[in-house]
Design an enzyme around this catalytic site. Structure first.
Site, PDB file in Angstrom:
ATOM      1  N   ASN A   1      -1.264   9.627  13.918  1.00 38.78           N
ATOM      2  CA  ASN A   1      -0.455  10.397  13.065  1.00 38.78           C
ATOM      3  C   ASN A   1       1.053  10.488  13.248  1.00 38.78           C
ATOM      4  O   ASN A   1       1.308  10.941  14.538  1.00 38.78           O
ATOM      5  CB  ASN A   1      -1.100  11.917  12.997  1.00 38.78           C
ATOM      6  CG  ASN A   1      -0.683  12.671  11.754  1.00 38.78           C
ATOM      7  OD1 ASN A   1       0.318  12.498  11.311  1.00 38.78           O
ATOM      8  ND2 ASN A   1      -1.473  13.195  11.013  1.00 38.78           N
ATOM      9  N   PHE A   2       1.916  10.143  12.386  1.00 37.83           N
ATOM     10  CA  PHE A   2       3.291  10.163  12.677  1.00 37.83           C
ATOM     11  C   PHE A   2       3.917  11.345  12.333  1.00 37.83           C
ATOM     12  O   PHE A   2       5.162  11.555  12.620  1.00 37.83           O
ATOM     13  CB  PHE A   2       4.050   9.129  11.819  1.00 37.83           C
ATOM     14  CG  PHE A   2       3.478   7.493  12.011  1.00 37.83           C
ATOM     15  CD1 PHE A   2       4.284   7.072  13.335  1.00 37.83           C
ATOM     16  CD2 PHE A   2       2.642   6.819  11.462  1.00 37.83           C
ATOM     17  CE1 PHE A   2       4.161   5.678  14.007  1.00 37.83           C
ATOM     18  CE2 PHE A   2       2.478   5.613  12.138  1.00 37.83           C
ATOM     19  CZ  PHE A   2       3.039   5.099  13.122  1.00 37.83           C
TER      20      PHE A   2
ATOM     21  N   GLY B   1      -8.281   9.488  11.916  1.00 34.51           N
ATOM     22  CA  GLY B   1      -7.800   8.985  13.353  1.00 34.51           C
ATOM     23  C   GLY B   1      -7.123  10.564  13.880  1.00 34.51           C
ATOM     24  O   GLY B   1      -7.643  10.319  14.970  1.00 34.51           O
ATOM     25  N   THR B   2      -6.575  11.091  13.304  1.00 33.20           N
ATOM     26  CA  THR B   2      -6.109  12.324  13.866  1.00 33.20           C
ATOM     27  C   THR B   2      -7.078  13.160  14.359  1.00 33.20           C
ATOM     28  O   THR B   2      -7.026  13.849  15.367  1.00 33.20           O
ATOM     29  CB  THR B   2      -5.048  12.922  12.865  1.00 33.20           C
ATOM     30  OG1 THR B   2      -4.244  11.985  12.425  1.00 33.20           O
ATOM     31  CG2 THR B   2      -4.564  14.296  13.735  1.00 33.20           C
TER      32      THR B   2
ATOM     33  N   HIS C   1      -8.529  14.955   3.201  1.00 34.48           N
ATOM     34  CA  HIS C   1      -7.846  13.943   2.787  1.00 34.48           C
ATOM     35  C   HIS C   1      -7.981  13.810   1.447  1.00 34.48           C
ATOM     36  O   HIS C   1      -8.999  13.964   0.939  1.00 34.48           O
ATOM     37  CB  HIS C   1      -8.080  12.601   3.598  1.00 34.48           C
ATOM     38  CG  HIS C   1      -7.272  12.750   4.952  1.00 34.48           C
ATOM     39  ND1 HIS C   1      -7.987  13.589   6.101  1.00 34.48           N
ATOM     40  CD2 HIS C   1      -6.200  12.344   5.461  1.00 34.48           C
ATOM     41  CE1 HIS C   1      -7.060  13.343   6.966  1.00 34.48           C
ATOM     42  NE2 HIS C   1      -5.865  12.500   6.774  1.00 34.48           N
TER      43      HIS C   1
ATOM     44  N   GLY D   1       0.937  -1.205  -0.025  1.00 37.32           N
ATOM     45  CA  GLY D   1       0.009  -0.157   0.045  1.00 37.32           C
ATOM     46  C   GLY D   1       0.972   1.166  -0.065  1.00 37.32           C
ATOM     47  O   GLY D   1       2.214   0.986   0.167  1.00 37.32           O
ATOM     48  N   ARG D   2       0.060   2.487   0.064  1.00 33.79           N
ATOM     49  CA  ARG D   2       0.851   3.582  -0.081  1.00 33.79           C
ATOM     50  C   ARG D   2       1.886   3.903   1.195  1.00 33.79           C
ATOM     51  O   ARG D   2       3.019   4.214   1.140  1.00 33.79           O
ATOM     52  CB  ARG D   2      -0.033   5.083  -0.209  1.00 33.79           C
ATOM     53  CG  ARG D   2      -0.922   5.052  -1.490  1.00 33.79           C
ATOM     54  CD  ARG D   2      -1.863   6.017  -1.545  1.00 33.79           C
ATOM     55  NE  ARG D   2      -3.157   5.586  -0.628  1.00 33.79           N
ATOM     56  CZ  ARG D   2      -4.058   5.202  -1.030  1.00 33.79           C
ATOM     57  NH1 ARG D   2      -4.542   5.168  -2.182  1.00 33.79           N
ATOM     58  NH2 ARG D   2      -5.183   4.591  -0.135  1.00 33.79           N
ATOM     59  N   MET D   3       1.351   3.687   2.364  1.00 34.68           N
ATOM     60  CA  MET D   3       2.007   3.982   3.575  1.00 34.68           C
ATOM     61  C   MET D   3       3.287   2.762   3.891  1.00 34.68           C
ATOM     62  O   MET D   3       4.237   3.142   4.029  1.00 34.68           O
ATOM     63  CB  MET D   3       1.076   4.185   4.714  1.00 34.68           C
ATOM     64  CG  MET D   3       0.660   5.513   4.827  1.00 34.68           C
ATOM     65  SD  MET D   3       1.574   6.882   4.849  1.00 34.68           S
ATOM     66  CE  MET D   3       2.141   6.572   6.619  1.00 34.68           C
TER      67      MET D   3
ATOM     68  N   THR E   1      -2.337   2.073  11.217  1.00 39.26           N
ATOM     69  CA  THR E   1      -3.529   2.125  10.677  1.00 39.26           C
ATOM     70  C   THR E   1      -4.507   2.855  11.470  1.00 39.26           C
ATOM     71  O   THR E   1      -4.686   2.983  12.616  1.00 39.26           O
ATOM     72  CB  THR E   1      -4.229   0.543  10.466  1.00 39.26           C
ATOM     73  OG1 THR E   1      -3.305  -0.074   9.866  1.00 39.26           O
ATOM     74  CG2 THR E   1      -5.490   0.585  10.077  1.00 39.26           C
TER      75      THR E   1
ATOM     76  N   LYS F   1      -8.864   7.571   0.744  1.00 37.34           N
ATOM     77  CA  LYS F   1      -8.865   7.414   2.246  1.00 37.34           C
ATOM     78  C   LYS F   1     -10.250   6.569   2.594  1.00 37.34           C
ATOM     79  O   LYS F   1     -11.173   7.046   2.361  1.00 37.34           O
ATOM     80  CB  LYS F   1      -8.657   8.538   2.989  1.00 37.34           C
ATOM     81  CG  LYS F   1      -8.727   8.491   4.499  1.00 37.34           C
ATOM     82  CD  LYS F   1      -8.545   9.725   5.313  1.00 37.34           C
ATOM     83  CE  LYS F   1      -8.127   9.239   6.705  1.00 37.34           C
ATOM     84  NZ  LYS F   1      -7.267   8.244   7.084  1.00 37.34           N
TER      85      LYS F   1
END
Ligand code: NAD
Length: 268
Positions: free
Chosen positions: A129-130, A167-168, A157, A15-17, A102, A161
């Site tokens: 959120n990283f 989540g943030t 987003h 996936g993207r992340m 996730t 998505k």
């Protein structure tokens, strides 16, 4: 290879992340990617999805088997809310620390992960959120709500998505509710003439989710006061902004005790 190199497994690696994580860890000598799992692109080389610096390992379809055969130090999960708890639990049951990126997990999901972490004495993290700037935004918002309790959140987003709100945004609202304490909100008079037009609400904090092609991940927290507004805004301009946070969590998760939500504890 020195003892300090961390062996990492990535679930959702196609996936993207997941692929961005594989790319970032593969060029950093502190990490070795030893496992890539995804329900898509099984059997293809990790290099095909994460570029020439990634190891030439086949993408596997079965997480449990992959964990048993490669025994990574840490598992990173970027998949889907419906399966992330099972993935995190599968790792922690095997004594493998887990970092879940996730989004869309419920409070019950977090509880299940906390129980699993405790039962197997293995640490884990759920990080909504990283991006460092997003974590700071949440901290600043907690300061602001003490003086400006009227607040709304707009999160924006890309249109792929899967979940809404982000989540943030959910985590920001939860933290604002806790920081607001007993402060009473002003009563609003509202005539709703279009269903959903005021977004969703967590304890009176409205969240509006925008989904549009061209966006990456953005959030505004708008506070209103007498004759003034204060807007805190964070923009993730591309997915590389998450990688310093991912690497920090992968490096530190094994030092934590229990299951921790968010990476604030690592930044203090
Ligand atoms: P994506 O759809 O590009 O990737 C998800 C991958 O997971 C896909 O390749 C899919 O095949 C795989 N997958 C799904 N179910 C699986 C299963 N049961 N077993 C194995 N693989 C499975 O999505 P994405 O944009 O990479 O986002 C992934 C998650 O990360 C989302 O929940 C997203 O909201 C979240 N996210 C978190 C952050 C953060 O900072 N925490 C940042 C961006 C995205």
């Amino acid at each position: 290879m020195s003892d300090s190199v961390l062996r990492v497994g990535i679930c959702g690696v196609a996936g993207r992340m997941g692929s961005e994580t594989a790319r970032a860890l593969s060029v950093d000598p502190l990490f070795e990617v030893v496992l890539g799992v995804d329900r898509e692109r099984q059997g293809e080389s990790l290099r095909e999805v994460a570029g020439p610096h990634a190891p030439d390992l086949p993408i596997r379809g079965k997480l449990g088997q992959g964990l048993d055969e490669t025994r990574p130090d840490v598992l990173v999960d970027f998949t889907h809310a419906g399966v992330a708890v099972a993935h995190g639990s599968s790792a922690m049951e095997r004594g493998i620390a887990t970092v879940i990126g996730t989004s869309g997990l419920s409070k019950e999901d977090v509880r299940a992960l906390e129980v699993c972490s405790k039962e197997h004495s293995t640490p884990g993290m759920l990080v909504p959120n990283f991006a460092l700037g997003a974590v700071l935004l949440m901290k600043f918002a907690e300061m602001a709500i003490k003086w400006l309790p009227d607040v709304e959140i707009i999160e924006l987003h890309h249109d792929q998505k899967a979940d809404a709100p982000s989540g943030t945004a959910r985590s920001t609202a939860d933290r604002l509710v806790a920081a607001r304490g007993e402060t009473r909100l002003r009563k609003r008079v509202e005539q709703i003439k279009l269903d959903g037009v005021r977004g969703g609400s967590i304890d009176g904090i409205h969240i509006h989710s925008v989904r549009l092609r061209g966006l990456v991940a953005h959030q505004e927290v708008i506070f209103g006061g007498q004759g003034e507004t204060l807007t805190l805004r964070h923009d993730s301009l591309d997915r590389t902004c998450f990688m310093e946070g991912v690497k920090l969590c992968v490096r530190k998760v094994r030092n934590l005790s229990g299951f921790v939500v968010g990476m604030d504890a690592l930044l203090d």
